[in-house]
Design an enzyme around this catalytic site. Sequence first.
Site, PDB file in Angstrom:
ATOM      1  N   THR A 107     -31.308  -9.365 -12.389  1.00 55.72           N
ATOM      2  CA  THR A 107     -31.182  -9.095 -10.960  1.00 55.72           C
ATOM      3  C   THR A 107     -30.152 -10.019 -10.326  1.00 55.72           C
ATOM      4  O   THR A 107     -29.485  -9.651  -9.358  1.00 55.72           O
ATOM      5  CB  THR A 107     -32.544  -9.266 -10.265  1.00 55.72           C
ATOM      6  OG1 THR A 107     -33.473  -8.334 -10.843  1.00 55.72           O
ATOM      7  CG2 THR A 107     -32.450  -8.999  -8.770  1.00 55.72           C
ATOM      8  N   TYR A 164     -38.453 -12.778 -22.435  1.00 56.82           N
ATOM      9  CA  TYR A 164     -38.070 -11.652 -21.584  1.00 56.82           C
ATOM     10  C   TYR A 164     -37.979 -10.405 -22.448  1.00 56.82           C
ATOM     11  O   TYR A 164     -37.006 -10.215 -23.171  1.00 56.82           O
ATOM     12  CB  TYR A 164     -36.738 -11.970 -20.903  1.00 56.82           C
ATOM     13  CG  TYR A 164     -36.257 -10.968 -19.870  1.00 56.82           C
ATOM     14  CD1 TYR A 164     -37.060  -9.927 -19.418  1.00 56.82           C
ATOM     15  CD2 TYR A 164     -34.979 -11.085 -19.331  1.00 56.82           C
ATOM     16  CE1 TYR A 164     -36.605  -9.033 -18.471  1.00 56.82           C
ATOM     17  CE2 TYR A 164     -34.507 -10.194 -18.376  1.00 56.82           C
ATOM     18  CZ  TYR A 164     -35.321  -9.171 -17.957  1.00 56.82           C
ATOM     19  OH  TYR A 164     -34.859  -8.263 -17.014  1.00 56.82           O
ATOM     20  N   LYS A 178     -42.283 -12.071 -19.700  1.00 57.97           N
ATOM     21  CA  LYS A 178     -42.044 -11.102 -18.642  1.00 57.97           C
ATOM     22  C   LYS A 178     -41.968  -9.738 -19.301  1.00 57.97           C
ATOM     23  O   LYS A 178     -41.081  -9.478 -20.120  1.00 57.97           O
ATOM     24  CB  LYS A 178     -40.749 -11.398 -17.892  1.00 57.97           C
ATOM     25  CG  LYS A 178     -40.405 -10.328 -16.849  1.00 57.97           C
ATOM     26  CD  LYS A 178     -39.040 -10.551 -16.209  1.00 57.97           C
ATOM     27  CE  LYS A 178     -38.703  -9.414 -15.248  1.00 57.97           C
ATOM     28  NZ  LYS A 178     -37.351  -9.572 -14.638  1.00 57.97           N
ATOM     29  N   ILE A 187     -42.804 -10.893 -12.029  1.00 56.36           N
ATOM     30  CA  ILE A 187     -41.407 -11.190 -11.702  1.00 56.36           C
ATOM     31  C   ILE A 187     -40.795  -9.838 -11.392  1.00 56.36           C
ATOM     32  O   ILE A 187     -40.311  -9.132 -12.288  1.00 56.36           O
ATOM     33  CB  ILE A 187     -40.706 -11.896 -12.878  1.00 56.36           C
ATOM     34  CG1 ILE A 187     -41.414 -13.201 -13.211  1.00 56.36           C
ATOM     35  CG2 ILE A 187     -39.234 -12.167 -12.561  1.00 56.36           C
ATOM     36  CD1 ILE A 187     -40.863 -13.912 -14.452  1.00 56.36           C
TER      37      ILE A 187
END
Length: 300
Positions: free
Chosen positions: A49, A137, A165, A207
Amino acid sequence: MSVLHLHGILPPFPTPVTADGRVDDKALRKMLHMLIDAGAHGLVPIGGTGEYTALSPQDRERVVAITVEVAEGRIPVIAGMVSPGFAESVTAGKAFKAAGADGLLAVTPFYVSPTQGGIREYFRAYREAVDVPILFYDVPYRTRIVTEAQTIADMEADGSIFGMKACNTDMAHFNQVMNLTSPDFQMLSGEDLLYPAHAALGARGGILASSPLLPHYWLKLYETFKAGELDAGIAAQRRLLPLLDALFAEANPGPLKAAMKMIDQDCGDVLSPLQAPSAATVERLHRAIGELRSAGVLAA
């Protein structure tokens, strides 16, 4: 080094940039203060992001350093690291650690296609090299690599990672990871649209890409699910579906940056190779935000 204890909503915010593509320090600080004042449980600079791959190493480090400065140790800063290979990832990870990051959100190596054993060894060596807590991740629709649930459990057992995540829409995979990892494994949802299911299966928070836009609402949603009020949480999350559909209609963070501007948090434009969202998507965002304002979810 002690393991971090993460929970709640940790916004992965977009990187504000000026017209010439440099980090906009003033806009960044404004957004960070807004998120902290809203009650964010942590901050996640850079990452996907934050347009990691479009920024220079110096600008990435600057964003992390400013985030640490504004956070003042009140909440953890987990810097996103999405470099494709080991040497570059170690360099970036050490730089983020030096800038004050409390941990790293590290993506599976991509471009090459490692085996499960290769992934496990990569994270073992990476944790040893950077000497900072690593949040795994998992985002297979970006990396094109599926990390098996058993591999993730093995990486926890190795001490390479302390949590994850989850940006994986495969709910069976999520459930298997929760079953195979320890009760201390710190699972965080990375899927705004699947947060109710992730929370029900044991996620400690999220998140979430839309949380910089709606920090107060997402914090209330977190508390609702934490209290076990699943029906109320599902109903509240479904109020966001028109907005979420618009935010994810085109590549993140294009629509998110457009939406942030609509709430007086101008982050500038997306960086190449991304392009500004289409007029149709911007109109959908205006309409969805207008509806949320009418409902009192967003301030007018």
